[in-house]
Structures are given as C-alpha cells and as structure tokens.
Motif scaffolding. Sequence first.
Motif, PDB file in Angstrom:
ATOM      1  N   GLY A 172       0.492   8.396  -3.008  1.00  0.00           N
ATOM      2  CA  GLY A 172       0.174   7.248  -2.314  1.00  0.00           C
ATOM      3  C   GLY A 172      -1.036   7.560  -1.474  1.00  0.00           C
ATOM      4  N   VAL A 173      -1.502   6.737  -0.656  1.00  0.00           N
ATOM      5  CA  VAL A 173      -3.070   7.091  -0.086  1.00  0.00           C
ATOM      6  C   VAL A 173      -2.902   7.976   0.997  1.00  0.00           C
ATOM      7  CG1 VAL A 173      -3.946   4.384  -0.389  1.00  0.00           C
ATOM      8  CG2 VAL A 173      -2.335   5.096   1.489  1.00  0.00           C
ATOM      9  N   VAL A 174      -1.585   8.396   1.494  1.00  0.00           N
ATOM     10  CA  VAL A 174      -1.641   9.622   2.290  1.00  0.00           C
ATOM     11  C   VAL A 174      -1.092  10.632   1.583  1.00  0.00           C
ATOM     12  CG1 VAL A 174      -0.179  10.464   4.304  1.00  0.00           C
ATOM     13  CG2 VAL A 174      -0.617   8.033   4.209  1.00  0.00           C
ATOM     14  N   GLY A 175      -0.191  10.726   0.693  1.00  0.00           N
ATOM     15  CA  GLY A 175       0.317  11.772  -0.095  1.00  0.00           C
ATOM     16  C   GLY A 175       1.644  12.314   0.045  1.00  0.00           C
ATOM     17  N   LEU A 176       2.074  13.574  -0.206  1.00  0.00           N
ATOM     18  CA  LEU A 176       3.420  14.103  -0.015  1.00  0.00           C
ATOM     19  C   LEU A 176       3.560  14.673   1.246  1.00  0.00           C
ATOM     20  CD1 LEU A 176       6.117  14.599  -1.604  1.00  0.00           C
ATOM     21  CD2 LEU A 176       5.291  16.384  -2.461  1.00  0.00           C
ATOM     22  N   ILE A 177       4.443  14.207   2.082  1.00  0.00           N
ATOM     23  CA  ILE A 177       4.727  14.847   3.199  1.00  0.00           C
ATOM     24  C   ILE A 177       6.002  15.880   3.173  1.00  0.00           C
ATOM     25  CG2 ILE A 177       5.132  14.508   5.837  1.00  0.00           C
ATOM     26  CD1 ILE A 177       3.443  11.846   5.256  1.00  0.00           C
ATOM     27  N   ILE A 194       0.923  -1.312  -0.136  1.00  0.00           N
ATOM     28  CA  ILE A 194       0.043  -0.082  -0.026  1.00  0.00           C
ATOM     29  C   ILE A 194       0.947   1.151   0.031  1.00  0.00           C
ATOM     30  CG2 ILE A 194      -1.739   1.198   1.366  1.00  0.00           C
ATOM     31  CD1 ILE A 194      -2.611  -1.271   2.310  1.00  0.00           C
ATOM     32  N   HIS A 195       0.866   1.970  -1.013  1.00  0.00           N
ATOM     33  CA  HIS A 195       1.935   3.109  -1.140  1.00  0.00           C
ATOM     34  C   HIS A 195       1.527   3.973  -0.195  1.00  0.00           C
ATOM     35  CE1 HIS A 195       4.036   1.059  -4.424  1.00  0.00           C
ATOM     36  NE2 HIS A 195       2.932   0.480  -4.842  1.00  0.00           N
ATOM     37  N   LEU A 196       2.020   4.485   0.530  1.00  0.00           N
ATOM     38  CA  LEU A 196       1.547   5.727   1.498  1.00  0.00           C
ATOM     39  C   LEU A 196       1.952   7.193   0.843  1.00  0.00           C
ATOM     40  CD1 LEU A 196       2.720   4.335   5.043  1.00  0.00           C
ATOM     41  CD2 LEU A 196       0.572   3.966   3.999  1.00  0.00           C
ATOM     42  N   GLY A 197       3.071   7.090   0.184  1.00  0.00           N
ATOM     43  CA  GLY A 197       3.508   8.332  -0.341  1.00  0.00           C
ATOM     44  C   GLY A 197       4.812   8.701  -0.323  1.00  0.00           C
ATOM     45  N   THR A 198       5.226   9.840  -0.149  1.00  0.00           N
ATOM     46  CA  THR A 198       6.773  10.323  -0.111  1.00  0.00           C
ATOM     47  C   THR A 198       6.881  11.157   1.011  1.00  0.00           C
ATOM     48  OG1 THR A 198       7.033   9.964  -2.462  1.00  0.00           O
ATOM     49  CG2 THR A 198       8.733  11.251  -1.426  1.00  0.00           C
ATOM     50  N   CYS A 199       8.046  10.933   1.800  1.00  0.00           N
ATOM     51  CA  CYS A 199       8.587  12.085   2.926  1.00  0.00           C
ATOM     52  C   CYS A 199       9.556  12.791   2.226  1.00  0.00           C
ATOM     53  CB  CYS A 199       9.061  11.289   4.161  1.00  0.00           C
ATOM     54  SG  CYS A 199       9.522  12.535   5.293  1.00  0.00           S
ATOM     55  N   LEU A 234       1.156  18.646   4.236  1.00  0.00           N
ATOM     56  CA  LEU A 234       0.789  17.282   3.537  1.00  0.00           C
ATOM     57  C   LEU A 234       0.142  17.743   2.160  1.00  0.00           C
ATOM     58  CD1 LEU A 234       0.274  14.364   3.341  1.00  0.00           C
ATOM     59  CD2 LEU A 234      -1.980  14.702   4.607  1.00  0.00           C
ATOM     60  N   PHE A 235       0.403  17.255   1.139  1.00  0.00           N
ATOM     61  CA  PHE A 235      -0.072  17.625  -0.405  1.00  0.00           C
ATOM     62  C   PHE A 235      -0.792  16.265  -0.810  1.00  0.00           C
ATOM     63  CE2 PHE A 235       3.310  20.598   0.174  1.00  0.00           C
ATOM     64  CZ  PHE A 235       2.629  21.882   0.128  1.00  0.00           C
ATOM     65  N   ASN A 236      -1.770  16.688  -1.459  1.00  0.00           N
ATOM     66  CA  ASN A 236      -2.487  15.476  -1.987  1.00  0.00           C
ATOM     67  C   ASN A 236      -1.863  14.950  -3.411  1.00  0.00           C
ATOM     68  OD1 ASN A 236      -4.570  13.691  -2.114  1.00  0.00           O
ATOM     69  ND2 ASN A 236      -6.136  14.890  -3.187  1.00  0.00           N
ATOM     70  N   GLU A 265      -2.329  18.925  10.796  1.00  0.00           N
ATOM     71  CA  GLU A 265      -1.855  19.019   9.486  1.00  0.00           C
ATOM     72  C   GLU A 265      -1.643  17.791   8.678  1.00  0.00           C
ATOM     73  OE1 GLU A 265      -1.110  21.883   7.789  1.00  0.00           O
ATOM     74  OE2 GLU A 265      -0.565  20.630   6.073  1.00  0.00           O
ATOM     75  N   LEU A 266      -1.517  16.748   9.277  1.00  0.00           N
ATOM     76  CA  LEU A 266      -1.311  15.318   8.682  1.00  0.00           C
ATOM     77  C   LEU A 266      -2.540  14.617   8.938  1.00  0.00           C
ATOM     78  CD1 LEU A 266       1.641  16.477   8.257  1.00  0.00           C
ATOM     79  CD2 LEU A 266       2.318  14.122   8.613  1.00  0.00           C
ATOM     80  N   ASN A 267      -3.455  15.065   9.677  1.00  0.00           N
ATOM     81  CA  ASN A 267      -4.693  14.451   9.915  1.00  0.00           C
ATOM     82  C   ASN A 267      -4.487  12.832  10.462  1.00  0.00           C
ATOM     83  OD1 ASN A 267      -7.434  14.087   9.868  1.00  0.00           O
ATOM     84  ND2 ASN A 267      -7.566  13.335   7.545  1.00  0.00           N
ATOM     85  N   ILE A 268      -3.756  12.904  11.718  1.00  0.00           N
ATOM     86  CA  ILE A 268      -3.268  11.746  12.040  1.00  0.00           C
ATOM     87  C   ILE A 268      -4.202  11.242  12.780  1.00  0.00           C
ATOM     88  CG2 ILE A 268      -1.382  10.552  13.361  1.00  0.00           C
ATOM     89  CD1 ILE A 268      -0.107  11.713  11.317  1.00  0.00           C
ATOM     90  N   TYR A 269      -4.815  11.930  13.682  1.00  0.00           N
ATOM     91  CA  TYR A 269      -5.945  11.355  14.800  1.00  0.00           C
ATOM     92  C   TYR A 269      -7.232  12.340  14.655  1.00  0.00           C
ATOM     93  CZ  TYR A 269      -1.981   9.061  17.171  1.00  0.00           C
ATOM     94  OH  TYR A 269      -0.818   8.102  17.096  1.00  0.00           O
ATOM     95  N   PRO A 270      -8.331  11.819  15.150  1.00  0.00           N
ATOM     96  CA  PRO A 270      -9.539  12.772  15.094  1.00  0.00           C
ATOM     97  C   PRO A 270      -9.189  13.480  16.521  1.00  0.00           C
ATOM     98  CG  PRO A 270     -10.065  10.312  16.054  1.00  0.00           C
ATOM     99  CD  PRO A 270      -8.812  10.269  15.245  1.00  0.00           C
TER     100      PRO A 270
END
Lengths: 371, 616
Positions: free
Chosen positions: B574-579, B492-497, B533-535, B607-612
């Motif tokens: 990725g499903v998270v995006g570009l961090i 599952i590709h999360l994205g790039t840091c 974080l970018f989509n 910013e990264l929408n980690i938790y509610p």
Amino acid sequence: MAHAYTPGLKVTENLTVEKRRILPLKGDVLVKVGDTVGPDDVVARTLLPGAVQPINVSNQLGIPPEDIDSVMIKKEGDPMAEGEVIARSVTLWIFKSESKATISGTIESISKVTGQVLQRAEPTPVEVKAYLSGTITEVIPNEGVVVSTSASFIQGIFGIGGETHGQVEIAVDNPSVVLSDDLIKPEHKDKILVGGSLVTAAALKKAIELKVRGIVVGGFDDKDLRDFLGYDIGVAITGSEDIYTKLVVTEGFGQITMAQKTFDLLRRHEGESASMNGATQIRAGVIRPEVVIPAAEKAAEETAGDVLGLSIGSPIRVIRHPHFGKLGAVTGLPPQLTALESESKARVLTVKFDDGSEATVPRANVEMIEG
Amino acid sequence: MAKFDNPDNIKVIVATDCGSTTTKAILIEYDNGEYRLKSRGEAPTTVEAPFEDVTMGVLNAVQELQELSGRQLLGEDGRIITPSNGTTGTDVYISTSSAGGGLQMMVAGVVRSMTAESAERAALGAGAIVMDVIASNDKRLPHQQIERIRALRPDMILLSGGIDGGTKTHVVEIAELVSAADPKPRLGSGYNLPIIYAGNKDATPNVKETLDEKVDLRVVDNLRPTLEEENLGPAREEIHELFMEHVMAQAPGYKKLMSWTDAPIMPTPGAVGLIIQTIADQYKITAVGVDIGGATTDVFSVFRPDGQTPVFNRTVSANLGMSYSISNVFAEATLPMVMRWVPFDMDERDLRNRVKNKMIRPTTIPQSLEELVFEQAIAKEALRLAFIQHKNFATELKGVQQQRTIADAFEQTTSGATIVNMMQLDMLIGSGGVLSHAPRRQQSAMMMIDAFLPEGVTRLAVDSIFMMPQLGVLTEVQPSAATEVFAKDCLIHLGTCVAPHGESKKGGPVMNYSIELPDGTVTGTLNHLEMKLFNLGVAENGLPVTAKASFEPLGNFDMGAGPGKKIETTVHGGVVGLILDGRGRPFDLSSLNAGDRVKYLTTWFKELNIYPELPA
C-alpha cells in the motif's frame, strides 16, 4: 466549497429581530396582531396532557386479565382521585382485595390481555411568554405568535441557561478586564452585567448569590464551567441548565478580550432593558446565544451586515491556535493551496494583527467580524 | 428495482449521496474491460429553506460531473439523461440519503439483552439512528417509559418481543405503553406514525387491537422466532420500505428524486453496511469499517464466528466525533488517556479550552504540528471507545441455552460473548476527515493501529472520498461494478499490519520474519516494543503489490496458529507499506513510565515516518 472561512457572529446596532413563540402543542393564542407586549407577558397557553401511570390490577387482585371488567369499579373515562378505590374483588364474601388510584386524573384504558389499567393525570398548564419587548406581527392560530422589535443585536458563541431579561450594566472599564468577584455588587441584582475578557468561577458564583440575571463576557474557562455545572458539557447543546444567572460568551473558551465593537455597543446601551438567551446548539440548525436590546423607536436598519466574502482589508478574528483570539485585517488572499506547519494543504490568508505583527493563517481558522 | 435484467448491459452509472450539508455525485464507466471511477462532483444539499428541493443539489452535483467528465448527463428538460448513448447519458441513476438528520428510530422489546437487542441490531443494520431502546426490564418505571416515548419524535418504531408461541403478556404490555404515549412522527403531522411489529406472532391480534387505530401498524415475521435464532431480514426490509414511503416522501423534493432513481433510495449508513458485507462475501474475508465524523462514529463489521457464516453488525457511537462531539471524547476518554499518545507536555487548562473552542467552531483545522498531534491523539481515543462499544454489541445471541460438557465448564464461556476476533480480522477500512485527509497516510495507518490494535496479519485501507454509500446502493444494481470500483478507486490501500499476540515483561525478540519483497527477500527478528516499516507499494491498476512472507512468533507470542507456531502467508502492500508491530497484544501505552513512553513514541514516529520533526 464556496466559503473557506467561518461566517462571523452578528453584532449590530439596528436590526429587526423576529422571534417565533410557539406552544409545544396546540392551544390558545392570547394576543392579536398589533398588540404591544413586554418580555413577561403571556402570549399563548395550552394544557399539556397529564402523565400516564399504569397499574396492573389483575396482578394486584390475583385475577385473570380477561376477568378484569368484573372487578373494575371505575370505567374508561371515569375521573378518580389519588387513593380512591378503582377495583375490588371479593372472595368467599369476606376476603376483600382492592386496587387504589396512585394519581388523580381519569382512567385512560383497561386491558383484558395484560390486566393493566392506565391512569392519566390531570393536564398541566403551559404558558409561552413574549421574551422580547415588541409588537405582535403574526398570529399562527392555535400555535403561537411572532414578536418583532427593532433592536441592537449581539450574537454570542456559546452560552448556558435559558431566557432572561434585565437592565444592561457595564461592570468593567474596558473589554480586556477580568470580571472577578470583587466587581460584583449587591446593586447588580436583576441586571445583565457586562464583563471583559473572562468571568471567574468565583464571580459567577457571587452573581448567582446576588441574583444577577445575566452575564455577557468575552471568555470563560472550561475547567471553571465543569466545576460550576458539576459535569462536562460533551456536546454544545445548552439552554436547559438550571442556573439563575444566564451566561453569554462572545469570543470563546479561555481569557479573550471582548471585541471592542461588541463592548462599545453594550456600553452605549447601558441602563436600557435587554433580553438575553444562553441557549446554544452547534449542529445543523445552529442556535447561538444572544443579547437583544429593543430600541424605543424604530431606527433605520443597517444594511452593511451582508458580508459578501473575505477581501483585502476585511476585519477578522483568528479562531484557532497558535494565534487564537487575535484581531486583525486581511492583507493577502493567495489563491493556491499552501502547506501549513502541520503539512496539511489549505487555502490561507495573510493577516496584519492590531499589534502590528503579521501571520499566515488557514482561511478555515478565521472568522469575519460582521457588522 | 433495477430496470436492467442483465447487469452486464450497464456501462455508465451515476450515483449520488445526499448528505446533510453536501450532495456528492460519482460517475462510473465501463472502459477497457473494467469499471472505473471517471469523476466526482459535489454541491450543497438543498433540502432546507430557501430551496427546499433536494433535486436541485443533485442536479448541481451532476452538472459538476458533466463539466469534469465531458459526458453530457443533463437534458434540456433538466433531467438526468437515460439510457446512455455514446458520450451522453447514463444507464443507471441511484442515490442514498442522510439529509434531514437521517432515519431516526425508537426500538422496543421485552428483555433488554434479548429481543430489544435484536430489534436494535435490525434498526442499526438498516442504517437508522436509534434514539432509545425501551424494554420491560430497562430499569425505568412504566410511566417514565411512556414519558420518554412521548418526548421522542422518531420517524418510526420497531416493536418486538417474545418468541413465537411464547407468552404474549409482556409484548402486549409494551404495545400498551406505546399506545398510551400516543407518539407522533418527527416530520409532518398529516400521517400516523409507522410502527413495525416483529414480535411473537401469536400476539399479533392483540397488538393490532391495541395500536391499529392510533398508528400505521405493519406486521412482519418475528425477528427472534426462537431463542437460538435471529431473523432480522424482514424487519430491515420493512424499515427500508417505510423509509422510502414516509420519511423520504416527507422531505422536500424526494418524491421527484424517487421517480428518477433505478433502485430504492437507501439510508446512507445502510448502504455503507451493504458494500462492506458485499466485499466480505465476495473475497470471503472478515472486515471492519469505521467512519469517524464530526458528531458520530459508525463502526461496521463482518465476522465469521463459526468460520463460515458471515455475521454483520453496525453500531453508531452518537457522541464520539471530531468536532461537535470532540469535547465528549475528551470527557469519556479522560485527559491522561488522550495525552499518552502525545510525546510532549501541554498545559491542562489550555488543552481543555482548545478542545471546547474546536467544539464551538467545528470547521477549524490544525495549523501547527502540535495541534495535529493532539487532534490525532483524540481521534485514536474516539476510535478506541467506538470500537469498545462495537465489540460489546457485536455478540453471540444472548439467552441461548447451551449444552455444556465438562470441558466447557473449565472454559467459563457464557452466551453473549463478542464475535469480534482481532486475530481473524482480514481488513480494516477507515473513513472520515481525520483518517481520509491526514497530511501523511502513515498517520492514518498509525491512528487505526493504535485505536483498533489489530492482531496477526491485517490489511489497512482508507476510503479516499467517502464513496462507500454510493457503491453500497450500486451493489443492488450491478454488484461487480461496485466491488471493482471499491477495490481500485474507492480505497487507498495503506498496506498491512503484522502484529503478534502476546506479552513480554523482559523485552527481547518476539518474532522472526522473512518477506519476499519485490527488490529482494528480507529476514530478521522483531523485538518487543519495536515497530518496523518495509516498502511494499501499489500497482498501476490501483491494486496492492503482494509478497510471500513467513512469520515465526517466539515464546508465548502467537500469529494465529498457536504460541510459537510459524505461519506462511501473502501480505499486501500500500502507499504506506508493510508494518511490523512488536508491541504485543494486548498493548497499553499507559503501562510504560513517562520517560519510556516519550522515548518509544518518538522512535515509532521516526521509524514509520509519521511526523516531521516534533516539538520537544
């Protein structure tokens, strides 16, 4: 997975308990099938080969390894005593150098490549005791036996120290009472003491001083455990701790009232002899600590202990926050995955606690209270 | 070996991984010009009583595959049907195994940091659990070493020592210790313990003389023929051979299973190492893979210290895990280090008890958000500690004579420096429950970033269902199917840091960026201690969407080209995006005061929408 809940610990009035008592390596079995044994009776015995200690004779005497035979006084298989000369070299008829045995035993081997001599110490005797009062039901030739007994049986969740035995004594009025040091008395010497929801560090210390053989209690504080042992238990593999008083915790870490059923069972057997073992291993091939109270006569076995699964009305205990330690009965088993506060999706159940309150809890976070 | 001379003829593949508790099966089919995962099934492993036949669990798992996929895989004789024909059967059946405790080895060498370490690397790389490393200079007295060898009951021993043509005495001395201990194999008593000798070839006759009668001695090429050279291949192959011959053959039902498979059964971690090496090789990248389990954490890496030749390493942190070993993580990391990742207060006594309760009841899951945040904080520390161990192990060869010039004297480099270079790392892959099953993928990304602190541009991914073992053994049969399924279905590709290296005491801007995202180019400046974080997502075929980007680090900050030097690159979605991570490297959250720490943690989580919404 077939079971989303954790199977509970066994707490039962009548059970046939069988224990394999096996030597670490082959030896002699001292009893036969049908013999009656007590916990301290030796059932098998063997000799453990002694430790090996190398000495480099060629270095000590300053000779090439290939010449080692010319200086050895002792040969392979010869016995020797500590301090005895095993090799000697003489240079110019007057300069003598010697190698002396560092242990008593026999010469195991002499190497012409390294100049090393291996000394084997005398063997050490090893004995295996019966641990339980019971009957020998099987002899495994040269290895050990199976001891069986009809007994009341309590499985704990965690323990420390190995095996012991003694008379059961109840030290508290009810299972929610904390077992503090003032409740431990000199007359508790050699007893297996039953506490309530927690044993304090001071109480455990006093129990050791007064030679109490074991403590069975609902909970124990991790901080006290660390202070007490002098180190943190990193993985749950215990049993080899060198403490006089063995400990069996029935519910978990922290102050948790002992399950009424467990407490009542122990109270019914107050004054009777019990064997207990704190050894715990929570990995594949799980070992739980236990208290075994052999019955004078064989009683009819309880069959209700086979649990088929969770159903409405099943008695359960919650084993994780936020309702940790609470007891109740299942009121609903919704089949669909449900989102938790943590946003994890899991199979849940609804429970009505003994205090009348209700909650939804993941099935993975409850355990059945087994009979 | 594979029975297909032409791998392209392989259109249907069934692979299983027999774990300690679960046997996992996957079905791969070639369809519309590509290899894709069709379905997966699982069943309890049946190695232990009352079943004592591993093939039952395998057949149950394959039965589930059959039901889910509609392809008939099991014949009336209760065997897997081969080869495929229309909608029945499979062309290839392969398997890995870690049931029965995996492959447990002891290794021995002369010098701890040289031959003994090379032997350890060979054993770990083959997928073994190394129970102990015995060396002439390991600070134990000979009789203590003998006692230790006697007490361990490994599946096999790897014995090394000395370079070819060098002194024989020390390695023969070690052989004598092993002989004196008279070690016994873990499983069964009907055979002699296998010992592989991979040391000084001149000492072979003496080692044979010392050990031959007591053990099953195998001799392979020296794994350290010269100080400058490590030759682990022959020892690793012999380990795999013996794993099949002895360890597997002793486990119930394995003889039957071995007769079914089209390639040798491989130890599970060995297969994971193989797929990571294959991917690194095929895409010419560097990669780190981590598998965090309940009891242990495995780290695999492929780096190219000279810029060309890939060097593979694997480490197992035996007591860093999320359930059985969670208490040990807590003890090793210490409470303040765990709690620095938690933006609210918790009582220490209560926390200690919670950790121990997880240890004794390992299958429970976090119900409340507070528990989840706490558990993920522990995971970050377990991963961080496991990676430190890996960095210390994945080094250049120690003991190598180096020619030094005046310039080197100022650099103070020594032999044995780590080859783990985070700026060169292209891809970081996580697996294991806490990473693969985190409620939000952002949490997996954040755990990996905080624990590993990648530098420069690093892709992040997680193994969705722990399919890496089966794909690893598949590389032996049909490598392109393995890599295709790996990229499209396993990961599952999360994205790039994107994280510039450098430190800032006064804050302010650390990097200018310009990214050509599918919905328009974004440009801006990243400030110190800021995360953005970018989509940038994933295409329908499962592969990441890419974007051209330029990053211009400011001041002493560096993106790999040197301080202040701009780089042009392609970033993967990725499903998270570009961090974008402006916290600098090295980064230590503990250096912030308590108020700032909570403030920044809360900002990054938002910013990264980690938790509610978190508890106060």
